[in-house]
Scaffold this motif. Structure first.
Motif, PDB file in Angstrom:
ATOM      1  N   MET A 106      -5.758   7.289  -2.206  1.00  0.00           N
ATOM      2  CA  MET A 106      -4.573   7.954  -2.762  1.00  0.00           C
ATOM      3  C   MET A 106      -3.432   6.955  -2.905  1.00  0.00           C
ATOM      4  SD  MET A 106      -4.261  11.435  -0.560  1.00  0.00           S
ATOM      5  CE  MET A 106      -5.541  12.638  -0.369  1.00  0.00           C
ATOM      6  N   ASN A 107      -3.289   6.098  -1.901  1.00  0.00           N
ATOM      7  CA  ASN A 107      -2.220   5.106  -1.933  1.00  0.00           C
ATOM      8  C   ASN A 107      -2.494   4.017  -2.965  1.00  0.00           C
ATOM      9  OD1 ASN A 107       0.033   5.414   0.251  1.00  0.00           O
ATOM     10  ND2 ASN A 107      -1.860   6.179   1.192  1.00  0.00           N
ATOM     11  N   TRP A 112      -0.202  15.496  -0.904  1.00  0.00           N
ATOM     12  CA  TRP A 112       0.940  14.637  -1.215  1.00  0.00           C
ATOM     13  C   TRP A 112       0.601  13.147  -1.054  1.00  0.00           C
ATOM     14  CZ3 TRP A 112       6.250  16.898   0.835  1.00  0.00           C
ATOM     15  CH2 TRP A 112       6.463  18.149   0.267  1.00  0.00           C
ATOM     16  N   ALA A 161      -1.845   5.362  -6.404  1.00  0.00           N
ATOM     17  CA  ALA A 161      -0.407   5.568  -6.642  1.00  0.00           C
ATOM     18  C   ALA A 161       0.288   4.246  -6.936  1.00  0.00           C
ATOM     19  CB  ALA A 161       0.238   6.255  -5.445  1.00  0.00           C
ATOM     20  N   ALA A 162      -0.335   3.148  -6.524  1.00  0.00           N
ATOM     21  CA  ALA A 162       0.260   1.833  -6.775  1.00  0.00           C
ATOM     22  C   ALA A 162      -0.210   1.251  -8.101  1.00  0.00           C
ATOM     23  CB  ALA A 162      -0.074   0.880  -5.631  1.00  0.00           C
ATOM     24  N   PRO A 212       4.632   1.560  -9.415  1.00  0.00           N
ATOM     25  CA  PRO A 212       3.778   0.618 -10.141  1.00  0.00           C
ATOM     26  C   PRO A 212       4.388   0.327 -11.508  1.00  0.00           C
ATOM     27  CG  PRO A 212       2.798   2.816 -10.133  1.00  0.00           C
ATOM     28  CD  PRO A 212       4.006   2.875  -9.250  1.00  0.00           C
ATOM     29  N   PRO A 244      -2.009   8.344 -14.268  1.00  0.00           N
ATOM     30  CA  PRO A 244      -1.120   9.510 -14.377  1.00  0.00           C
ATOM     31  C   PRO A 244      -1.453  10.623 -13.377  1.00  0.00           C
ATOM     32  CG  PRO A 244      -2.704   9.548 -16.163  1.00  0.00           C
ATOM     33  CD  PRO A 244      -2.961   8.280 -15.395  1.00  0.00           C
ATOM     34  N   LEU A 288       0.837  -1.205   0.000  1.00  0.00           N
ATOM     35  CA  LEU A 288       0.000   0.000   0.000  1.00  0.00           C
ATOM     36  C   LEU A 288       0.872   1.257   0.000  1.00  0.00           C
ATOM     37  CD1 LEU A 288      -2.881   1.074   0.016  1.00  0.00           C
ATOM     38  CD2 LEU A 288      -2.795   1.101   2.515  1.00  0.00           C
ATOM     39  N   ARG A 329       3.905   1.331  -0.868  1.00  0.00           N
ATOM     40  CA  ARG A 329       4.859   1.138  -1.967  1.00  0.00           C
ATOM     41  C   ARG A 329       6.303   1.318  -1.501  1.00  0.00           C
ATOM     42  NH1 ARG A 329       3.045   5.651  -3.541  1.00  0.00           N
ATOM     43  NH2 ARG A 329       1.434   5.474  -1.977  1.00  0.00           N
ATOM     44  N   ARG A 355       4.876  17.216  -5.878  1.00  0.00           N
ATOM     45  CA  ARG A 355       6.012  16.570  -5.248  1.00  0.00           C
ATOM     46  C   ARG A 355       5.991  15.028  -5.191  1.00  0.00           C
ATOM     47  NH1 ARG A 355       8.837  13.409  -3.392  1.00  0.00           N
ATOM     48  NH2 ARG A 355      10.458  13.655  -1.829  1.00  0.00           N
ATOM     49  N   PRO A 356       4.873  14.408  -4.770  1.00  0.00           N
ATOM     50  CA  PRO A 356       4.933  12.954  -4.650  1.00  0.00           C
ATOM     51  C   PRO A 356       5.093  12.255  -5.992  1.00  0.00           C
ATOM     52  CG  PRO A 356       2.918  13.822  -3.659  1.00  0.00           C
ATOM     53  CD  PRO A 356       3.577  14.955  -4.353  1.00  0.00           C
ATOM     54  N   ARG A 391      10.529   7.467   6.583  1.00  0.00           N
ATOM     55  CA  ARG A 391       9.550   6.822   5.710  1.00  0.00           C
ATOM     56  C   ARG A 391       8.554   7.827   5.147  1.00  0.00           C
ATOM     57  NH1 ARG A 391       6.378   3.213   8.163  1.00  0.00           N
ATOM     58  NH2 ARG A 391       7.070   3.670  10.278  1.00  0.00           N
ATOM     59  N   ALA A 392       8.629   9.062   5.624  1.00  0.00           N
ATOM     60  CA  ALA A 392       7.806  10.126   5.046  1.00  0.00           C
ATOM     61  C   ALA A 392       8.590  10.756   3.884  1.00  0.00           C
ATOM     62  CB  ALA A 392       7.482  11.158   6.111  1.00  0.00           C
ATOM     63  N   PHE A 393       8.045  11.828   3.294  1.00  0.00           N
ATOM     64  CA  PHE A 393       8.729  12.425   2.152  1.00  0.00           C
ATOM     65  C   PHE A 393       9.954  13.239   2.549  1.00  0.00           C
ATOM     66  CE2 PHE A 393       4.672  11.806  -0.212  1.00  0.00           C
ATOM     67  CZ  PHE A 393       5.219  11.113  -1.278  1.00  0.00           C
ATOM     68  N   PRO A 402      -1.002   2.150 -12.456  1.00  0.00           N
ATOM     69  CA  PRO A 402      -0.538   3.105 -13.461  1.00  0.00           C
ATOM     70  C   PRO A 402      -1.585   4.169 -13.839  1.00  0.00           C
ATOM     71  CG  PRO A 402      -0.738   0.877 -14.398  1.00  0.00           C
ATOM     72  CD  PRO A 402      -1.219   0.809 -12.996  1.00  0.00           C
ATOM     73  N   MET A 406       4.182  12.476   7.019  1.00  0.00           N
ATOM     74  CA  MET A 406       3.898  11.098   7.437  1.00  0.00           C
ATOM     75  C   MET A 406       4.159  10.111   6.311  1.00  0.00           C
ATOM     76  SD  MET A 406       2.570  11.804  10.349  1.00  0.00           S
ATOM     77  CE  MET A 406       1.659  10.358  10.798  1.00  0.00           C
ATOM     78  N   PRO A 407       4.418   8.844   6.671  1.00  0.00           N
ATOM     79  CA  PRO A 407       4.373   7.821   5.626  1.00  0.00           C
ATOM     80  C   PRO A 407       2.988   7.906   4.969  1.00  0.00           C
ATOM     81  CG  PRO A 407       5.222   6.880   7.672  1.00  0.00           C
ATOM     82  CD  PRO A 407       4.707   8.260   8.005  1.00  0.00           C
ATOM     83  N   THR A 408       2.927   7.799   3.658  1.00  0.00           N
ATOM     84  CA  THR A 408       1.670   8.126   2.964  1.00  0.00           C
ATOM     85  C   THR A 408       0.470   7.324   3.447  1.00  0.00           C
ATOM     86  OG1 THR A 408       2.262   6.570   1.222  1.00  0.00           O
ATOM     87  CG2 THR A 408       2.779   8.873   0.814  1.00  0.00           C
ATOM     88  N   ALA A 409       0.721   6.067   3.841  1.00  0.00           N
ATOM     89  CA  ALA A 409      -0.427   5.219   4.173  1.00  0.00           C
ATOM     90  C   ALA A 409      -0.834   5.304   5.648  1.00  0.00           C
ATOM     91  CB  ALA A 409      -0.128   3.776   3.774  1.00  0.00           C
ATOM     92  N   GLU A 454      -6.499   6.021   1.895  1.00  0.00           N
ATOM     93  CA  GLU A 454      -6.340   4.685   1.330  1.00  0.00           C
ATOM     94  C   GLU A 454      -6.364   4.735  -0.207  1.00  0.00           C
ATOM     95  OE1 GLU A 454      -9.265   1.899   2.684  1.00  0.00           O
ATOM     96  OE2 GLU A 454      -8.385   0.291   1.463  1.00  0.00           O
TER      97      GLU A 454
END
Ligand SMILES: Cc1cc2nc3c(=O)[nH]c(=O)nc-3n(C[C@H](O)[C@H](O)[C@H](O)COP(=O)(O)OP(=O)(O)OC[C@H]3O[C@@H](n4cnc5c(N)ncnc54)[C@H](O)[C@@H]3O)c2cc1C
Lengths: 486, 350
Positions: free
Chosen positions: B193-194, B281, B197-198, A216, B202, A105, A107, B111-112, A184-186, B200, B264-267, B191
């Motif tokens: 967004m993640n 982001w 992002a995983a 991906p 754009p 999730l 990634r 950015r992301p 683990r953040a940006f 394809p 934060m970590p994105t998830a 959830e």
């Protein structure tokens, strides 16, 4: 091979399990060199730790006994970064080879440094994800080595280098302390030490864990092959493709000699006889790829391509790339030895630099095959020579040095992805002023105050530069005025 | 000597004088990001005058400009060639400069998906604490000669030296862009967004605010059309205005003070207990207006693998960033001294 102090070895033996320390000459032989095999030295001992605790303890011991340490991944480096140093312990990270976690999730993958680059993508594949940086050595090289060299690959133009694809690194300092760089953040509070340790060639700390970013898999990737009857035309096409607003996933060029060698070796279906070959990969969602390929097709045609083909299926795509990826070994078949250079130049200067390389080739009587990451201006001229002929290696190195100086002169750099190691120390004197080199030394000292991690690599001493009389002219001043002339 | 050399010579003198008098220099472009970081007590060193694009090669995808060059000037020049700064920097003021953008290391909505300021920086020219002019990196995309001091300068808030020139990688503008809006709660948005992002799709920006997820798609016309079908939701009429208001923090949701930035970590889960966030982001940054004590927020973020910045406040900010643990803090100190041994730029801004 000067021996290590007996009491040091004794303590080291006690720190490690029985099979964790090699000292017998026959066991040490495989560690004499990395992939720059012209340089060799037998290490006095090789430590093969399995845990962070063992590494901490080893580094602590080295500090207490003032014994230098050379970190080693899988020894595929091309600049002698992992070359043993007189009186230094060789510390290999190969046994820290576990993929600790894959988070589909978020990634990300958290891996130990000895994990092979390709193994990460293989482990991520079931989730439709992959790790983007793909050095040609990816079946063999370690992710720790990739971080230490900031390795690239075929897909850098669009997906970046190692530095763009990692989030967090755990490393152990010469004091035995574990530090976490990045997060683990940006981003992370403080200075960007993640960037600093990336490409640090084992000089700052030992990398023990890496969290990489996974991407991906693109919905579709397709390769177009274009042949040209002049390398200049191919060079122009590279610029035009970018000017048309396309960022290819990869854009590689090969010259006549490389095309021929690769074709003889893997039968990729290359147009033998062409002066230059361009391989352009476009990836993305289906529609995007179709649009992109159309644009690329028109551009290469307009630039005088004599033949244009797109890979019809995955098998053909793989074959197109196989030729490129096998270019080095293919050259290895037609010459007793070859020397791989690694300069980067602004793309627009390609034609004149190629002319200069051809002149040097003539002058030194050494053939050159050109294979390069055209999209990002990273050249890999391969100088063909015979190490058994007395003096030919020296001649080759001298010619290589001149190629790199040409790269600097046109606004480029002496190494795009293979690192400085022991190989390009002299050219560092040309690229950087003594004040800049002093900053590098000071940064090393900030991480490694006793100077025990891979000492003497990557950054030349000011004395070496002065002795060399290298001609970095900074603001019209003589280089290194503070040092006596020899 | 041209005006730039004159400026440089005078500024070098200024640094040496500060060193001799044991004074500190706080570097200022236009002051647009003066609110960011800890308050400092130092003399101001203005660099806005040291401006101008030095080199721009659309085909090389690189641009080099003096640090005082206004972002607006750079973006207008790039736009003429249908190119852009990939990191979509916030300006926070009409006169925002490239130097300020790089020193603060602040990136915008793209950015992301296209990388941060630090990812685009290729090289720098720096005036260090000994008044030496140093160059690191260069104008090429691949360059591993020497340690990556250029990226070290990004986000260093002027505490390592004066940025004189910066080379950055630029990108072609996407052919087509469109913003979609979907109604959903914060947790679900994070959830989604993640998940996207995983796969394809754009994506070029994602955000959640006030019960709605916003998604920007960028690419070829055909690719954007295809993705719109996949994602659904409603196309909003003025996408660019929405992302600009988010980036420049002019939307009312971000007017709260103190304003905290949780990276934060994105998830990571959305902390709804802290109130209604603005999330961007891809889940990697969450903005909260809360009076919760800093320590509580820091502990919460740390637990989830992130960190917290006090971004804006009505009060003077004395501790904007999450303090570093040992031995990292001592290492930072030694690194600072490597570039600025006399502490001329040791303003404590970060
Ligand atoms: C055929 C071939 C093709 C190649 N193609 C490419 C390419 O396309 N792109 C590219 O960038 N490179 C390429 N390389 C170079 C090489 O594979 C890379 O530099 C790779 O990253 C080295 O990894 P390694 O594990 O073999 O490291 P090693 O060679 O073992 O070590 C390299 C350096 O990293 C340091 N190091 C290793 N591990 C650690 C650690 N855990 N902590 C701290 N320091 C460490 C060592 O001290 C040394 O300085 C190629 C090499 C070969 C032989």
């Amino acid at each position: 091979m000067s021996a290590l102090p007996a009491d040091f070895l004794e303590k080291l033996r006690r720190l490690l399990p029985q099979d964790g320390l090699l000292t017998a000459p026959e066991d040490l032989a495989p560690y004499e060199c990395d992939a720059l095999s012209a340089y060799r030295r037998r290490p006095p001992a090789v430590a093969l730790p399995r845990t962070e605790e063992e590494i901490s303890a080893i580094l602590n011991l080295c500090r207490m006994h003032n014994v230098p340490v050379v970190a080693r991944g899988h020894g595929t480096g091309l600049s002698g970064g992992a070359l043993p140093i007189e009186g230094a312990l060789l510390l290999t990270l190969a046994r820290l080879n576990r993929i600790l976690m894959i988070d589909p999730l978020a990634r990300t993958a958290r891996v130990q440094p000895g994990v092979r680059n390709l193994a990460i993508s293989q482990a991520a594949a079931p989730y439709g994800l992959y790790y983007a940086p793909d050095p040609s050595s990816q079946i063999a090289c370690s992710i720790g080595g990739n971080v230490a060299e900031n390795s690239g690959g075929l897909h850098c133009l669009k997906y970046g280098l190692t530095v763009h694809n990692i989030l967090e690194v755990r490393a152990i300092t010469i004091d035995g302390d574990i530090i976490t760089l990045g997060s683990r953040a940006f981003d992370a509070p403080g200075y960007d030490l993640l960037a600093l340790i990336t490409g640090s060639e084992g000089m700052l700390a030992v990398i023990v864990e890496i969290t990489v970013r996974l991407l991906p898999k693109p919905e579709r990737a397709q390769v177009l092959l274009a042949a040209f009857d002049s390398i200049a035309n191919a060079g122009v096409a590279v610029g035009q493709i970018i000017a048309a607003g396309i960022i290819p996933a990869a854009m590689e060029m090969m010259d006549k000699l490389s095309i021929q060698a690769a074709e003889d070796y893997v039968h990729a279906g290359y147009p033998v006889g062409a002066e230059a070959l361009l391989l352009v990969e476009v990836d993305g969602v289906n529609e995007e790829v179709s649009d992109g390929l159309r644009v690329v097709y028109e551009v290469v045609k307009a630039c005088g391509a004599t033949e244009v083909r797109t890979a019809l299926d995955e098998a053909e795509r793989t074959r197109f790339w196989a030729g490129r990826k096998a270019a080095f070994p293919a050259i290895g078949r037609i010459s007793p030895d070859y020397y791989c250079m690694d300069g980067t130049i602004p793309r627009g200067r390609l034609p004149e630099v190629l002319v200069r390389i051809a002149e040097l080739s003539e002058e030194y009587g050494l053939p050159v095959a050109n294979v390069f990451h055209a999209g990002d201006g990273n050249l890999h001229p391969l100088i063909l020579y015979d190490a058994n002929k007395p003096g030919e290696l020296e001649k080759t190195e001298e010619m290589g040095g001149k190629i790199l100086e040409t790269c600097i002169a046109v606004g480029g750099t002496i190494t795009g992805e293979h690192g400085v190691g022991v190989e390009k120390l002299n050219q560092m004197c040309v690229q950087f002023s003594s004040a800049e080199l002093e900053v590098f030394h000071a940064l090393k000292a900030a991480f490694d105050p006793p100077g025990l991690l891979n000492p003497g690599k990557a950054v030349p001493s000011l004395h070496r530069c002065a002795e060399l009389g290298a001609m970095h002219v900074h603001h019209g001043q003589l280089p290194h005025p503070e040092l006596p002339r020899f | 000597m041209n005006i730039h050399d004159q400026w440089l010579a005078a500024t070098g003198e200024r640094v040496l004088q500060a060193r001799a008098e044991k004074r500190k220099l706080s570097i200022r472009g236009s002051g647009s990001k003066g609110f960011y970081g800890n308050v400092v007590d130092a003399d101001t060193l203005d660099v806005a005058e040291y401006a101008g694009v030095v080199d721009y090669q659309p085909r090389e995808l690189t641009l080099t400009a003096r640090a005082g060059t206004r972002l607006e000037v750079i973006e207008a020049l790039l736009a003429k060639n249908n190119q852009m700064l990939p990191f979509e920097p916030p300006h926070f003021g009409a006169d925002a400069t490239l130097g300020g953008c790089v020193s603060t290391g602040l990136s915008g909505p793209r950015r992301p998906y296209a990388g941060a300021v630090r990812d685009a920086v290729l090289g720098t020219k720096v005036l260090d604490g000994r008044a030496q002019v140093l160059r690191f990196g260069g104008q090429v995309i691949k360059n591993v000669a020497g340690y990556d001091v250029s990226r070290l300068m990004v986000g260093a808030m002027g505490t390592l030296g004066v940025l004189l020139e910066v080379s950055v990688k630029v990108l072609p503008c996407p052919e087509s862009e469109c913003t979609l809006m979907l109604e959903m709660p914060a947790d679900r948005a994070v959830e989604i967004m993640n998940l996207w992002a995983a796969s394809p799709v754009p994506l070029s920006a994602t955000a959640w605010r006030a019960g709605h997820l916003y998604v920007r798609l960028s690419g070829t016309e055909s690719a954007v059309q295809a993705a719109m079908q996949k994602i659904g939701g409603a196309k909003i009429p003025d996408g660019p205005a929405f992302w600009q208001a988010l980036r420049e923090q002019t939307m009312p949701d971000l007017a709260m003070r103190p304003l905290w930035r949780l990276s934060m970590p994105t998830a990571a889960k959305a902390f709804t207990a802290l109130g209604q966030p603005v999330i961007e982001w891809g889940g990697g940054v969450r903005w909260y207006g809360t009076d919760m004590p800093a320590d509580t927020l820091r502990a919460l973020a740390k637990q989830a693998g992130g960190h917290v910045t006090l971004f804006r406040s009505h009060q003077p900010i004395t501790q904007a960033f999450t303090p570093l643990p040992e031995p990292l803090a001592a290492l930072h100190q030694r690194i600072r001294l490597a570039l600025d041994p006399h502490g001329v730029f040791d303003t404590g801004r970060m």
